[in-house]
Design a protein around this motif. Sequence first.
Motif, PDB file in Angstrom:
ATOM      1  N   VAL A 171       0.805  -1.224   0.000  1.00 10.55           N
ATOM      2  CA  VAL A 171       0.000   0.000   0.000  1.00 10.55           C
ATOM      3  C   VAL A 171       0.835   1.269   0.000  1.00 10.55           C
ATOM      4  O   VAL A 171       0.298   2.357  -0.192  1.00 10.55           O
ATOM      5  CB  VAL A 171      -1.012   0.026   1.172  1.00 10.55           C
ATOM      6  CG1 VAL A 171      -1.947  -1.161   1.086  1.00 10.55           C
ATOM      7  CG2 VAL A 171      -0.326   0.107   2.513  1.00 10.55           C
ATOM      8  N   VAL A 172       2.151   1.148   0.200  1.00 11.89           N
ATOM      9  CA  VAL A 172       2.994   2.337   0.255  1.00 11.89           C
ATOM     10  C   VAL A 172       3.086   3.037  -1.104  1.00 11.89           C
ATOM     11  O   VAL A 172       3.266   4.248  -1.172  1.00 11.89           O
ATOM     12  CB  VAL A 172       4.396   1.996   0.825  1.00 11.89           C
ATOM     13  CG1 VAL A 172       5.263   1.293  -0.203  1.00 11.89           C
ATOM     14  CG2 VAL A 172       5.085   3.228   1.368  1.00 11.89           C
ATOM     15  N   ASP A 173       2.916   2.295  -2.187  1.00  7.73           N
ATOM     16  CA  ASP A 173       2.949   2.875  -3.528  1.00  7.73           C
ATOM     17  C   ASP A 173       1.510   3.111  -3.995  1.00  7.73           C
ATOM     18  O   ASP A 173       0.779   2.160  -4.271  1.00  7.73           O
ATOM     19  CB  ASP A 173       3.662   1.932  -4.497  1.00  7.73           C
ATOM     20  CG  ASP A 173       3.820   2.520  -5.884  1.00  7.73           C
ATOM     21  OD1 ASP A 173       3.154   3.532  -6.207  1.00  7.73           O
ATOM     22  OD2 ASP A 173       4.609   1.968  -6.665  1.00  7.73           O
ATOM     23  N   PRO A 174       1.092   4.367  -4.094  1.00  9.00           N
ATOM     24  CA  PRO A 174      -0.298   4.644  -4.476  1.00  9.00           C
ATOM     25  C   PRO A 174      -0.645   4.221  -5.904  1.00  9.00           C
ATOM     26  O   PRO A 174      -1.817   4.150  -6.251  1.00  9.00           O
ATOM     27  CB  PRO A 174      -0.420   6.169  -4.314  1.00  9.00           C
ATOM     28  CG  PRO A 174       0.967   6.687  -4.365  1.00  9.00           C
ATOM     29  CD  PRO A 174       1.868   5.587  -3.874  1.00  9.00           C
ATOM     30  N   GLN A 175       0.361   3.906  -6.724  1.00  8.30           N
ATOM     31  CA  GLN A 175       0.110   3.486  -8.104  1.00  8.30           C
ATOM     32  C   GLN A 175       0.022   1.966  -8.250  1.00  8.30           C
ATOM     33  O   GLN A 175      -0.182   1.466  -9.356  1.00  8.30           O
ATOM     34  CB  GLN A 175       1.223   4.013  -9.020  1.00  8.30           C
ATOM     35  CG  GLN A 175       1.329   5.524  -9.023  1.00  8.30           C
ATOM     36  CD  GLN A 175       0.061   6.184  -9.523  1.00  8.30           C
ATOM     37  OE1 GLN A 175      -0.484   5.798 -10.542  1.00  8.30           O
ATOM     38  NE2 GLN A 175      -0.414   7.181  -8.801  1.00  8.30           N
ATOM     39  N   SER A 176       0.171   1.227  -7.155  1.00  7.71           N
ATOM     40  CA  SER A 176       0.114  -0.240  -7.246  1.00  7.71           C
ATOM     41  C   SER A 176      -1.312  -0.696  -7.532  1.00  7.71           C
ATOM     42  O   SER A 176      -2.280   0.006  -7.234  1.00  7.71           O
ATOM     43  CB  SER A 176       0.614  -0.879  -5.946  1.00  7.71           C
ATOM     44  OG  SER A 176      -0.339  -0.707  -4.905  1.00  7.71           O
ATOM     45  N   ARG A 177      -1.426  -1.868  -8.086  1.00  2.00           N
ATOM     46  CA  ARG A 177      -2.752  -2.436  -8.338  1.00  2.00           C
ATOM     47  C   ARG A 177      -3.466  -2.706  -7.023  1.00  2.00           C
ATOM     48  O   ARG A 177      -4.683  -2.561  -6.942  1.00  2.00           O
ATOM     49  CB  ARG A 177      -2.627  -3.701  -9.181  1.00  2.00           C
ATOM     50  CG  ARG A 177      -2.188  -3.377 -10.592  1.00  2.00           C
ATOM     51  CD  ARG A 177      -1.987  -4.607 -11.443  1.00  2.00           C
ATOM     52  NE  ARG A 177      -1.522  -4.195 -12.774  1.00  2.00           N
ATOM     53  CZ  ARG A 177      -1.098  -5.027 -13.687  1.00  2.00           C
ATOM     54  NH1 ARG A 177      -1.078  -6.328 -13.452  1.00  2.00           N
ATOM     55  NH2 ARG A 177      -0.697  -4.577 -14.852  1.00  2.00           N
ATOM     56  N   ALA A 178      -2.721  -3.072  -5.982  1.00  2.00           N
ATOM     57  CA  ALA A 178      -3.327  -3.285  -4.664  1.00  2.00           C
ATOM     58  C   ALA A 178      -3.945  -1.988  -4.155  1.00  2.00           C
ATOM     59  O   ALA A 178      -5.078  -1.989  -3.656  1.00  2.00           O
ATOM     60  CB  ALA A 178      -2.286  -3.809  -3.681  1.00  2.00           C
ATOM     61  N   ALA A 179      -3.233  -0.876  -4.292  1.00  2.00           N
ATOM     62  CA  ALA A 179      -3.772   0.417  -3.857  1.00  2.00           C
ATOM     63  C   ALA A 179      -4.979   0.808  -4.700  1.00  2.00           C
ATOM     64  O   ALA A 179      -5.946   1.383  -4.184  1.00  2.00           O
ATOM     65  CB  ALA A 179      -2.693   1.491  -3.926  1.00  2.00           C
ATOM     66  N   GLU A 180      -4.948   0.484  -5.984  1.00  2.00           N
ATOM     67  CA  GLU A 180      -6.091   0.771  -6.846  1.00  2.00           C
ATOM     68  C   GLU A 180      -7.324  -0.005  -6.409  1.00  2.00           C
ATOM     69  O   GLU A 180      -8.427   0.532  -6.344  1.00  2.00           O
ATOM     70  CB  GLU A 180      -5.765   0.457  -8.306  1.00  2.00           C
ATOM     71  CG  GLU A 180      -6.911   0.798  -9.249  1.00  2.00           C
ATOM     72  CD  GLU A 180      -6.625   0.495 -10.704  1.00  2.00           C
ATOM     73  OE1 GLU A 180      -7.595   0.330 -11.455  1.00  2.00           O
ATOM     74  OE2 GLU A 180      -5.443   0.444 -11.099  1.00  2.00           O
ATOM     75  N   VAL A 181      -7.131  -1.283  -6.079  1.00  2.00           N
ATOM     76  CA  VAL A 181      -8.246  -2.113  -5.618  1.00  2.00           C
ATOM     77  C   VAL A 181      -8.794  -1.552  -4.301  1.00  2.00           C
ATOM     78  O   VAL A 181     -10.011  -1.455  -4.111  1.00  2.00           O
ATOM     79  CB  VAL A 181      -7.811  -3.586  -5.461  1.00  2.00           C
ATOM     80  CG1 VAL A 181      -8.864  -4.394  -4.728  1.00  2.00           C
ATOM     81  CG2 VAL A 181      -7.530  -4.206  -6.824  1.00  2.00           C
ATOM     82  N   LEU A 182      -7.895  -1.164  -3.397  1.00  2.00           N
ATOM     83  CA  LEU A 182      -8.344  -0.563  -2.138  1.00  2.00           C
ATOM     84  C   LEU A 182      -9.181   0.681  -2.415  1.00  2.00           C
ATOM     85  O   LEU A 182     -10.254   0.860  -1.822  1.00  2.00           O
ATOM     86  CB  LEU A 182      -7.148  -0.198  -1.259  1.00  2.00           C
ATOM     87  CG  LEU A 182      -6.406  -1.357  -0.603  1.00  2.00           C
ATOM     88  CD1 LEU A 182      -5.094  -0.873   0.002  1.00  2.00           C
ATOM     89  CD2 LEU A 182      -7.263  -2.023   0.446  1.00  2.00           C
TER      90      LEU A 182
END
Length: 176
Positions: free
Chosen positions: A143-154
């Motif tokens: 979650v530290v990288d706002p451009q990650s797919r995980a952050a996008e899903v969140l």
Amino acid sequence: MPPRIPRQSVNEPGSNRTDIDATLGEELAAVVSGARRRAVRDGDRQIDSAHLLHSLLEYDPEVRAVFEDGPQLARLLGYLVQRSIGYGLRWQGSVEDSGAVPVVTEAEGYSPLAAGAVRYAGARAARRGDDRANGTDLLAALVVDPQSRAAEVLGRAGIDAGAVLGRIEGRAERAF
């Protein structure tokens, strides 16, 4: 007929997946294994941060506890399940790399961002004095990288990745 997805072998020449996997404890090895199965099932060539997030939620009760709100967790799991049948299809055939995390080019089986997250989780554990990363270390790395797919899903589930990171940090401070 050859398989659609190339096998992800630990023993391939030039592979450093074993180096990355060495920073993981037994519980995270199961998470990565689940993420790898999910990637193959989804038709993806590499494990990405959303695969890791999904497996973390599936296998690690401490990670699920970070999401204190039951409906919030249910919404998040719903988006992750929809990934292979809906909006996640646009990710197929592309490599996850936001540019915010240093590019890892030789991490066999991982997207550059996911490989960087696993390494970040290992470094986070080392700063704490542990030899192996745990689930919350990996969640923090995802979650530290706002451009990650995980952050996008969140974000699509209405969950602020920064708030998740804050809860993880708060739990870590209370543990000391």
